[in-house]
Write a protein that holds these residues in place. Structure first.
Motif, PDB file in Angstrom:
ATOM      1  N   ALA A 165     -58.840  30.662  44.031  1.00 60.50           N
ATOM      2  CA  ALA A 165     -59.241  31.025  42.868  1.00 60.50           C
ATOM      3  C   ALA A 165     -61.090  30.979  42.998  1.00 60.50           C
ATOM      4  O   ALA A 165     -61.557  32.198  42.341  1.00 60.50           O
ATOM      5  CB  ALA A 165     -59.057  29.604  42.055  1.00 60.50           C
ATOM      6  N   ARG A 166     -61.634  30.444  43.757  1.00 59.96           N
ATOM      7  CA  ARG A 166     -62.940  30.573  43.875  1.00 59.96           C
ATOM      8  C   ARG A 166     -63.522  31.689  44.611  1.00 59.96           C
ATOM      9  O   ARG A 166     -64.573  32.465  44.178  1.00 59.96           O
ATOM     10  CB  ARG A 166     -63.645  29.261  44.475  1.00 59.96           C
ATOM     11  N   ALA A 167     -62.694  32.254  45.586  1.00 55.01           N
ATOM     12  CA  ALA A 167     -62.784  33.481  46.180  1.00 55.01           C
ATOM     13  C   ALA A 167     -62.668  34.553  45.455  1.00 55.01           C
ATOM     14  O   ALA A 167     -63.174  35.735  45.577  1.00 55.01           O
ATOM     15  CB  ALA A 167     -61.754  33.537  47.387  1.00 55.01           C
ATOM     16  N   MET A 168     -61.826  34.374  44.158  1.00 57.79           N
ATOM     17  CA  MET A 168     -61.694  35.371  43.160  1.00 57.79           C
ATOM     18  C   MET A 168     -62.742  35.610  42.429  1.00 57.79           C
ATOM     19  O   MET A 168     -62.848  36.425  41.496  1.00 57.79           O
ATOM     20  CB  MET A 168     -60.368  35.251  42.535  1.00 57.79           C
ATOM     21  N   GLY A 169     -63.752  34.561  42.449  1.00 60.29           N
ATOM     22  CA  GLY A 169     -64.655  34.659  41.346  1.00 60.29           C
ATOM     23  C   GLY A 169     -64.499  33.750  40.237  1.00 60.29           C
ATOM     24  O   GLY A 169     -65.340  33.856  39.151  1.00 60.29           O
ATOM     25  N   THR A 170     -63.490  32.709  40.211  1.00 58.36           N
ATOM     26  CA  THR A 170     -63.534  31.964  39.269  1.00 58.36           C
ATOM     27  C   THR A 170     -64.369  30.801  39.192  1.00 58.36           C
ATOM     28  O   THR A 170     -64.784  30.388  40.141  1.00 58.36           O
ATOM     29  CB  THR A 170     -61.974  30.900  39.722  1.00 58.36           C
ATOM     30  N   ARG A 171     -65.002  30.548  38.026  1.00 58.60           N
ATOM     31  CA  ARG A 171     -65.953  29.687  37.886  1.00 58.60           C
ATOM     32  C   ARG A 171     -65.375  28.217  38.261  1.00 58.60           C
ATOM     33  O   ARG A 171     -64.336  27.767  37.975  1.00 58.60           O
ATOM     34  CB  ARG A 171     -66.641  29.588  36.407  1.00 58.60           C
ATOM     35  N   MET A 209     -68.989  34.984  49.805  1.00 60.28           N
ATOM     36  CA  MET A 209     -68.611  33.657  49.815  1.00 60.28           C
ATOM     37  C   MET A 209     -69.428  32.829  50.756  1.00 60.28           C
ATOM     38  O   MET A 209     -69.437  31.575  50.538  1.00 60.28           O
ATOM     39  CB  MET A 209     -67.262  33.461  51.058  1.00 60.28           C
ATOM     40  N   THR A 263     -71.020  34.073  42.317  1.00 58.68           N
ATOM     41  CA  THR A 263     -69.656  34.054  41.791  1.00 58.68           C
ATOM     42  C   THR A 263     -69.483  35.212  40.892  1.00 58.68           C
ATOM     43  O   THR A 263     -68.310  35.559  41.016  1.00 58.68           O
ATOM     44  CB  THR A 263     -69.427  32.656  41.375  1.00 58.68           C
ATOM     45  N   ARG A 303     -69.105  38.394  42.801  1.00 58.67           N
ATOM     46  CA  ARG A 303     -68.093  38.290  43.478  1.00 58.67           C
ATOM     47  C   ARG A 303     -66.639  38.896  42.538  1.00 58.67           C
ATOM     48  O   ARG A 303     -65.899  39.752  43.002  1.00 58.67           O
ATOM     49  CB  ARG A 303     -67.729  36.953  44.191  1.00 58.67           C
ATOM     50  N   ALA A 304     -66.756  38.106  41.344  1.00 59.07           N
ATOM     51  CA  ALA A 304     -65.867  38.199  40.570  1.00 59.07           C
ATOM     52  C   ALA A 304     -65.470  39.816  40.109  1.00 59.07           C
ATOM     53  O   ALA A 304     -64.328  40.263  40.073  1.00 59.07           O
ATOM     54  CB  ALA A 304     -65.758  37.437  39.285  1.00 59.07           C
ATOM     55  N   LEU A 325     -56.661  33.096  35.610  1.00 61.09           N
ATOM     56  CA  LEU A 325     -57.754  32.224  35.819  1.00 61.09           C
ATOM     57  C   LEU A 325     -59.146  32.881  35.273  1.00 61.09           C
ATOM     58  O   LEU A 325     -60.088  32.174  35.513  1.00 61.09           O
ATOM     59  CB  LEU A 325     -58.294  32.147  37.199  1.00 61.09           C
ATOM     60  N   VAL A 377     -60.530  35.640  35.204  1.00 63.73           N
ATOM     61  CA  VAL A 377     -61.593  36.472  36.076  1.00 63.73           C
ATOM     62  C   VAL A 377     -61.596  37.998  35.497  1.00 63.73           C
ATOM     63  O   VAL A 377     -62.449  38.794  35.295  1.00 63.73           O
ATOM     64  CB  VAL A 377     -61.115  36.332  37.596  1.00 63.73           C
TER      65      VAL A 377
END
Lengths: 377, 236
Positions: free
Chosen positions: A281-287, B58, B81, B84-85, B113, B115
């Protein structure tokens, strides 16, 4: 909303863990409620029993010397200030009349008897159930006049430890008794402090307040006041009762605490096993906020679900518990009550905070990339 | 000259490992342009994963600059972030799909999520289209646990494409697949630059996989080496 939908989609396909945790927490809340009520009922019964046998803990009587009989204002001031100084409650003011012997049966046979007239702190006569004399025919004859039974109250067994074995006289008849004797009366007051070690403090405070008057009268202050504890020395019984009460208290919070800890541990373990998911989720850019929401949604669902299920079970079983307590212990037990709600709000808030915070901290402290793939270089 | 989607300039990455300082990357300058593919090869410990971690935003580099669409990215986590999204998607060797969800739902994960910004029905339609593009439209409602490795990796690719990334990083994407399936996935991955316009970067040990890319970048001890490094200076 999307996070809720995701939680619902994942939970409904693998519901075992969630259902188990909801059931666990619901059972814990039900046990918590039952122990709470059992604790309350037991404590109430014990307190009443001890008060009946030994009087209310920390009740004192303060008697003024006869030298102060003419100074009602000073006595009144001392009563109020002493009560305030020791953090007690002024229960009553009283006058002990000279011991008298009735001239007609049955008290003509029993000798001199103590008589007391009592007023509440507000100055009104204490509403004692005059006429009730513990089954005794209590007609009194003094100087050819008769005070009927309705003028007396004699404490029965349930109140004897508090009120003593004296006859309480309706204030209307006080003058009649006083006219029959020229001996001085004794003024005093009853004070409820709630602890058994207040005698020196009460005496010290009263002596301090009476010091000036004592000097004027040329006597020592201690001759103007005396203090004694009314409730019998039942410290060991009271300590045992307090111990039982504390044990119940520990038990009920331990049940809720253990269930809460189980949820925190389970959620943290689950979060650790699913670290890859949060890393993804974080790799996808989720806050981070969304990750927190994701974890919080599941924890809150479990705890809220458990609480609702528990309340439903308690509502359904309330009648049974009431009937059981009534028939077995002779007490009224209400498992759903205000104190339960207030305790539950505190307990649930702590459980929720921990069930969210611990997994969230565990997850957010981990490097999202390291949980996705083992580092290879 | 095309502006690269992601450009690394003189990037170094050091970290502390068991009390000693490890230089994972050192003086790396490389760019990845839209519609092209690159393979990063090298031995274990050569810095491949570190390179994609920095390129995929990352990790913040210890030194040097990461530039996205001509704009340097700050080291602030929140800023990285956000970039990246909307820029990067990743594919992993072990798929990282939620076994409790269907292929379509896994594909929609960026939407769940928050995004990706779509309505639910639009997100579902987009997931179905992507699953069709990767050749498993008929499996959209099938749960992940009932799928083969190749099918799972196709779902992972569809999910990665969901947010229309400009840079798609695949870390050993065929490592868990048999030979035939690996060949299919390889072909699918290297067709994406042409089909979607994205820049595809594949990290691999497998030279067979690497040969499918437009160029091969070799890493040794955290540095780009050989002829390919020179090619990176002049972007395709």
């Amino acid at each position: 909303m999307r996070v809720l939908l995701l939680t619902w989609n994942t939970t409904r396909r693998a519901p075992l863990k969630t259902i188990t945790l909801i059931l666990l927490f619901a059972i814990a809340i039900v046990v918590f409620a039952l122990i709470s009520e059992l604790s309350r009922v037991s404590k109430q019964g014990l307190d009443e029993g001890i008060a009946r046998d030994s009087g209310e803990l920390g009740t004192y009587e303060v008697a003024f010397g006869n030298e102060l009989n003419g100074d009602a204002a000073l006595r009144d001031r001392v009563e109020k200030r002493v009560a305030m100084a020791v953090g007690g409650e002024l229960v009553a003011s009283w006058i002990d009349l000279p011991s008298k012997r009735s001239e007609c049966p049955p008290y003509d046979k029993v000798g001199d008897t103590k008589l007391r007239v009592m007023w509440s702190a507000s100055g009104e006569p204490v509403p004692l159930p005059f006429g009730e004399t513990a089954g005794l025919e209590t007609r009194w004859c003094l100087d050819g006049l008769e005070i009927p039974q309705s003028g007396f109250y004699l404490a029965d067994e349930s109140r004897r430890a508090t009120l003593g074995e004296r006859l309480y006289l309706r204030p209307d008849y006080a003058d009649l008794v006083r006219l029959s004797d020229v001996s001085p009366v004794t003024h005093g007051f009853t004070l409820h402090v709630g602890r058994g070690d207040a005698s020196p403090q009460i005496l010290g405070e009263a002596k301090y307040l009476l010091a000036e008057q004592a000097m004027r009268l040329g006597v020592e202050p201690e001759t103007l006041v005396s203090v004694w504890r009314v409730d019998q020395d039942a410290d060991s019984v009271r300590a045992a009762a307090e111990g039982i009460s504390t044990t119940y208290e520990v038990m009920r919070w331990a049940v809720l605490g253990l269930a809460g800890a189980a949820i925190v541990a389970m959620q943290t373990t689950t979060a650790s096993h699913r670290a890859w998911f949060y890393g993804l989720a974080r790799a996808m850019g989720t806050r981070s906020r969304s990750v927190v929401t994701l974890i919080a949604t599941e924890s809150v669902s479990i705890i809220a679900g458990g609480a609702l299920l528990a309340l439903a079970l308690l509502a359904l079983g309330q009648g049974l518990v009431y009937d059981f307590a009534k028939s077995s212990f002779g007490v009224e037990a209400h498992v759903i009550n205000l104190s339960l709600f207030s305790a539950l709000v505190v307990g649930l808030a702590i459980a929720m905070a921990l069930a969210i915070a611990v997994p969230v901290v565990t997850i957010l402290r981990r490097d999202p990339l390291s949980v996705l793939e083992a580092p290879r270089g | 000259m095309t502006t690269p989607v992601v450009e690394l300039r003189e990037v170094a990455l050091t970290f502390n490992h068991g009390g000693r300082t490890v230089h994972a990357l050192s003086g790396v300058t490389v760019g990845f342009a839209s519609g092209t593919s690159a393979a990063i090869v090298g031995r274990s410990g050569s810095g491949k994963s570190s390179l994609v971690a920095v390129a995929g935003l990352m990790r913040a580099p210890s030194h040097g600059t990461v530039i996205i669409d001509g704009t340097p990215v700050t080291g602030h986590e929140r800023a990285r972030t956000a970039v990246r999204a909307r820029t990067v998607a990743m594919i992993f060797q072990s798929f990282h799909l939620d076994p409790r969800l269907t292929a379509q739902e896994n594909c929609m994960l960026p939407w769940f999520l928050g995004v990706a910004k779509h309505t639910r029905s639009k997100a579902a339609r987009r997931a179905d289209n992507l699953l069709e593009r990767v050749g498993i439209a008929q499996l959209a409602r099938r749960p992940i646990h009932a799928m083969s490795g190749g099918e799972r990796q196709r779902v992972a690719i569809a999910r990665a494409l969901f947010s229309e990334p400009r840079l798609l990083i695949a870390d050993e994407p065929t490592g868990n697949l048999d030979e035939d399936t690996a060949a299919n996935i390889r072909a699918l991955l290297f067709s994406l630059p042409t089909d979607t316009g994205a820049s595809v970067v594949v990290v691999t040990h497998d030279m067979e996989v690497a040969r499918g890319a437009d160029r091969i970048l070799r890493l040794e001890r955290g540095k780009l080496v050989g002829r390919d490094q020179l090619q990176t200076a002049v972007l395709p």
